[in-house]
Design an enzyme around this catalytic site. Structure first.
Site, short mmCIF file in Angstrom:
data_model
loop_
_atom_site.label_atom_id
_atom_site.label_comp_id
_atom_site.label_asym_id
_atom_site.label_seq_id
_atom_site.Cartn_x
_atom_site.Cartn_y
_atom_site.Cartn_z
N ASN A 9 -90.37 9.22 101.77
CA ASN A 9 -90.98 8.67 100.55
C ASN A 9 -92.49 8.84 100.69
O ASN A 9 -93.15 8.07 101.39
CB ASN A 9 -90.60 7.19 100.41
N TRP A 10 -93.01 9.85 100.00
CA TRP A 10 -94.44 10.15 100.15
C TRP A 10 -95.32 9.25 99.32
O TRP A 10 -96.54 9.35 99.37
CB TRP A 10 -94.69 11.63 99.79
N LYS A 11 -94.73 8.41 98.53
CA LYS A 11 -95.48 7.45 97.71
C LYS A 11 -96.61 8.17 96.97
O LYS A 11 -96.40 9.28 96.45
CB LYS A 11 -95.99 6.29 98.58
N GLU A 99 -92.62 -1.88 95.92
CA GLU A 99 -93.97 -1.66 95.38
C GLU A 99 -93.93 -1.56 93.86
O GLU A 99 -94.92 -1.84 93.19
CB GLU A 99 -94.59 -0.41 96.04
N GLU A 169 -84.92 -2.57 102.56
CA GLU A 169 -86.31 -2.46 103.00
C GLU A 169 -86.97 -3.83 102.95
O GLU A 169 -87.55 -4.21 101.91
CB GLU A 169 -87.07 -1.51 102.08
N SER A 215 -91.31 0.74 108.36
CA SER A 215 -91.93 1.12 109.63
C SER A 215 -91.00 1.92 110.55
O SER A 215 -91.01 1.74 111.77
CB SER A 215 -92.47 -0.11 110.37
N GLY A 236 -91.60 5.93 104.99
CA GLY A 236 -92.83 6.07 104.22
C GLY A 236 -93.92 6.69 105.08
O GLY A 236 -94.03 7.92 105.19
N GLY A 237 -94.72 5.85 105.72
CA GLY A 237 -95.91 6.31 106.45
C GLY A 237 -95.64 7.47 107.41
O GLY A 237 -96.38 8.47 107.40
P1 PGA Z 1 -92.97 2.64 105.66
O1 PGA Z 1 -92.50 2.63 104.14
O2 PGA Z 1 -92.08 3.57 106.42
O3 PGA Z 1 -94.40 3.13 105.61
O4 PGA Z 1 -92.88 1.24 106.17
C1 PGA Z 1 -91.15 2.58 103.80
C2 PGA Z 1 -91.03 2.43 102.32
O5 PGA Z 1 -91.77 1.63 101.71
O6 PGA Z 1 -90.23 3.13 101.68
#
Ligand code: PGA
Length: 258
Positions: A9-11, A99, A169, A215, A236-237
């Site tokens: 998920n590159w947001k 989010e 999540e 995470s 994500g990150g």
């Molecule tokens: P994260 O994000 O791996 O940076 O914690 C996960 C997500 O929000 O999909």
């Protein structure tokens, strides 16, 4: 074969060059492990066409959100419909990410409508659920999460375990909010609860795949992917770093069982 699912998920964290680099790295990593995992790349809308054009074999393209169209097409300035996503090569969509729930006022009813709209166009739904830090501390995590799943899926027509997956999540574990990954015990306990909940309360969805997100990094991916009822991870990150993403894909391949 029990194939693990790895979702990047590159947001809102990439530019066009990043999407090229990360898409290619994901393709190489998946190729090296014989395509043993299901890899899904969730790109911002503006780069979906670009990623679609360079998508390596065996990788699925996803959007990070979708609008509910009031008509098949028409006057909804700024919105992107499920049909548009299909049209440019998207096969899946993330719905209900925390989010969007927090930053865009998306409530359970909004998310249910988006799930229905996405399915009506044949998109696979990646439904995100999770409790806040306060809800977690108050011991309400299971209640909140099962409520979110129930609101989104109960009695939805023409849906089953192959058309939707749930990503648990916990908001307190998402790195963007400064969180730290849930412990393997936390993840295992919630996923066991969810598997039982689906069996007893959402029987048409029995066998639906359950993912963990929050995470996930190369150093914890293998342990998380080995837990019972964890069918994959939403990253994500760490998915913004080509090496980290590649390593998590390798972990996904290694954890997939014949
Ligand atoms: P994260 O994000 O791996 O940076 O914690 C996960 C997500 O929000 O999909």
């Amino acid at each position: 074969m029990n194939r693990k699912i790895i979702i990047a998920n590159w947001k809102m964290s990439v530019n066009r060059a990043d999407t090229t680099r990360l898409t290619r790295a994901a393709g190489v990593a998946l190729g090296k492990c014989g395509g043993q995992a299901d890899v899904i790349l969730a790109s911002p809308y503006v780069y979906l066409t670009h990623v679609s054009a360079i998508l390596p074999p065996g990788i699925t393209l996803a959007a990070q959100d979708v609008a509910v169209p009031h008509h098949p097409k028409g006057a909804q300035t700024g919105d992107v419909s499920p049909e548009m996503l299909r049209d440019i090569g998207c096969a899946a969509v993330i719905i209900g990410h925390s989010e969007r729930r927090a930053g865009h006022g998306e409530v359970n009813d909004t998310i249910r409508a988006k799930v229905a709209a996405a399915r009506a166009s044949g998109l696979t739904v990646i439904l995100c659920v999770g409790e806040t830090a306060d809800e977690h501390a108050a011991g309400r995590g299971r209640h909140v999460v099962s409520d979110q799943i129930h609101a989104a899926l109960f009695d939805q027509p023409n849906m089953g375990p192959d058309s939707v997956m749930v990503a648990y999540e916990p908001i307190w574990a998402i790195s963007g909010g400064g969180g730290q990954a849930a412990t393997p015990e936390d993840v295992a306990s919630m996923h066991q609860f969810l598997a039982n909940y689906i069996e007893t309360t959402l029987a048409p969805f029995q066998g639906m795949r359950l993912l963990y997100g929050g995470s996930v990094r190369p150093d914890n991916a293998s342990v998380i992917l080995s837990l019972p009822h964890v069918d994959g991870v939403l990253v994500g990150g760490a998915s913004l770093d080509a090496d980290a993403l590649s390593e998590i894909i390798r972990a996904g391949c290694a954890a997939s069982r014949p």
